[in-house]
Enzyme design. Structure first.
Site, PDB file in Angstrom:
ATOM      1  N   CYS A 151       0.849  -1.211   0.000  1.00  0.00           N
ATOM      2  CA  CYS A 151       0.000   0.000   0.000  1.00  0.00           C
ATOM      3  C   CYS A 151       0.877   1.251   0.000  1.00  0.00           C
ATOM      4  O   CYS A 151       0.600   2.225  -0.708  1.00  0.00           O
ATOM      5  CB  CYS A 151      -0.901  -0.001   1.217  1.00  0.00           C
ATOM      6  SG  CYS A 151      -0.019  -0.091   2.787  1.00  0.00           S
TER       7      CYS A 151
ATOM      8  N   HIS B  55      -2.014   1.679   7.367  1.00  0.00           N
ATOM      9  CA  HIS B  55      -2.351   1.514   5.942  1.00  0.00           C
ATOM     10  C   HIS B  55      -2.184   2.858   5.245  1.00  0.00           C
ATOM     11  O   HIS B  55      -2.789   3.853   5.664  1.00  0.00           O
ATOM     12  CB  HIS B  55      -3.802   1.019   5.815  1.00  0.00           C
ATOM     13  CG  HIS B  55      -4.221   0.770   4.399  1.00  0.00           C
ATOM     14  ND1 HIS B  55      -3.468   0.024   3.518  1.00  0.00           N
ATOM     15  CD2 HIS B  55      -5.324   1.156   3.707  1.00  0.00           C
ATOM     16  CE1 HIS B  55      -4.078  -0.037   2.342  1.00  0.00           C
ATOM     17  NE2 HIS B  55      -5.209   0.644   2.427  1.00  0.00           N
TER      18      HIS B  55
ATOM     19  N   ASN C 160      -7.715   4.119  -2.616  1.00  0.00           N
ATOM     20  CA  ASN C 160      -7.153   2.921  -1.985  1.00  0.00           C
ATOM     21  C   ASN C 160      -6.487   2.041  -3.047  1.00  0.00           C
ATOM     22  O   ASN C 160      -6.518   2.363  -4.243  1.00  0.00           O
ATOM     23  CB  ASN C 160      -8.275   2.156  -1.273  1.00  0.00           C
ATOM     24  CG  ASN C 160      -7.745   1.298  -0.136  1.00  0.00           C
ATOM     25  OD1 ASN C 160      -6.555   1.047  -0.029  1.00  0.00           O
ATOM     26  ND2 ASN C 160      -8.640   0.842   0.716  1.00  0.00           N
TER      27      ASN C 160
END
Lengths: 246, 104
Positions: free
Chosen positions: A26, A164, A202
């Site tokens: 990520c 994240h 995302n």
């Protein structure tokens, strides 16, 4: 500062939603998205840069086991830029690979990178006037998230436990809603003011969330969004007139 | 659809029907009946948790079936996030600083 901002509306700035596959990358995908967006805004050129280069050429070289956005920015500087995704494609599996950066022409590079202050007003101003920013949040509420604006409390989404990294691409305000409280008849007043929110990109594929994006409440440090706001700078530093402090 | 919008209808879908729809939508299959039963149980827990999240949320978020509804929170964290380090840099799978002391 504009009341709303959405870099997805400007062609060639925000690349398609990526998917991490079996790789904890990520942090690398957020940085790749940041560099792509700043390059698109500043030079009006749409680029898609290599995530795999960030994974293979980082200081630990096994990026699929996780990493930090600041490591990724340093990797870009150390390698004098990033190859294209086409030349140096993402493999999506967790085996480490040798760094191949030297084999490919660089399609984008950065001057430096900065961390912004933990202030949502300042972050919104920078986002609106300079471009997308990488942020690192607590992802606890995202597994079951479908759509809408998440507004959490430190009890339901600890802002200190960030794990994240994603890309901040815009902000806006949603009309006020009667809200579930009115239906449930709970004591909470349903919001009269519109709900300010962040728009975040995302890296879990486009079938998750709002076509791969999600929204967080803006103004309450929901899920720790202000803890690590970092962004590259692609512009040559403008010559600033020297100033003298009395 | 999310739990809120789910049309209560005369007879809400049975859990297994919802799970079957989930398997079709996200192309999931399980190697044996035990694994199927285990994933169905995890799926049910996640739906219950989604209901709670939706009740707790102070914004307009909707929670429900997602591509990750058959994963435990631990599995999800391993695949997509990482161990948490309170107050330190996000672990995202690695301790901050060098293992060996004195390393430059």
């Amino acid at each position: 500062m504009p009341p709303r901002c959405d870099w997805r509306k400007l062609k060639g700035v925000i690349s398609p939603i990526k998917r991490q596959e079996n790789c904890n990358c990520c942090w690398a995908m957020a940085v790749a998205g940041n560099v792509e967006a700043l390059w698109g805004i500043r030079y009006n050129r749409s680029v898609q840069v290599s995530v795999q280069e960030l994974l293979d050429c980082g200081r630990c070289g096994d990026g699929c086991r996780g990493g930090f956005v600041w490591d990724a920015f340093i990797t870009v500087l150390n390698n004098s830029g990033l190859a294209s995704e086409q030349d140096y494609p993402f493999r999506g599996n967790s085996k480490p690979h040798k760094c191949l950066a030297k084999n490919y022409k660089k399609v984008a590079w950065i001057q430096d990178f900065i961390m912004l202050e933990d202030n949502e007003q300042r972050i919104a101003w920078y986002l609106a006037t300079q471009g997308p920013i990488t942020v690192t949040i607590n992802m606890k509420l995202l597994q079951q998230y479908q759509k809408g604006v998440i507004k959490a409390t430190p009890a339901t989404c600890d802002p200190q436990l960030v794990d994240h990294s994603v890309l901040l691409v815009g902000f806006g305000k949603r009309k006020s809603v009667a809200g579930r409280w009115a239906e449930a008849g709970s004591s909470q007043p349903h919001p009269r003011n519109p709900i300010p929110y962040w728009i975040l990109k995302n890296s879990w594929g486009a079938e998750w969330g709002e076509k791969g994006y999600f929204r967080l409440h803006r103004g309450s440090n929901t899920c720790g969004i202000t803890k690590y706001p970092l962004t590259a700078r692609v512009d040559l530093p403008a010559k600033k007139r020297p100033v003298s402090c009395p | 659809g999310s739990l809120r919008n789910q049309d209560p209808g005369p007879q809400p879908l049975e859990l297994k029907q919802v799970f079957t729809l989930f398997q079709i939508q996200y192309n999931r299959s399980y190697s044996n009946p035990e694994e199927y039963a285990r994933r169905l149980d995890i799926f049910a827990r996640n739906l219950a948790q989604a209901q709670q999240l939706e009740a707790e949320d102070l914004g307009t978020a909707e929670f429900g079936v997602t591509p990750f509804s058959d994963l435990t929170e631990e599995e999800f964290g391993q695949l997509y996030g990482h161990r948490r380090m309170v107050g330190e840099a996000p672990s995202v799978g690695r301790k901050v600083g060098s293992e060996e002391s004195g390393e430059s």
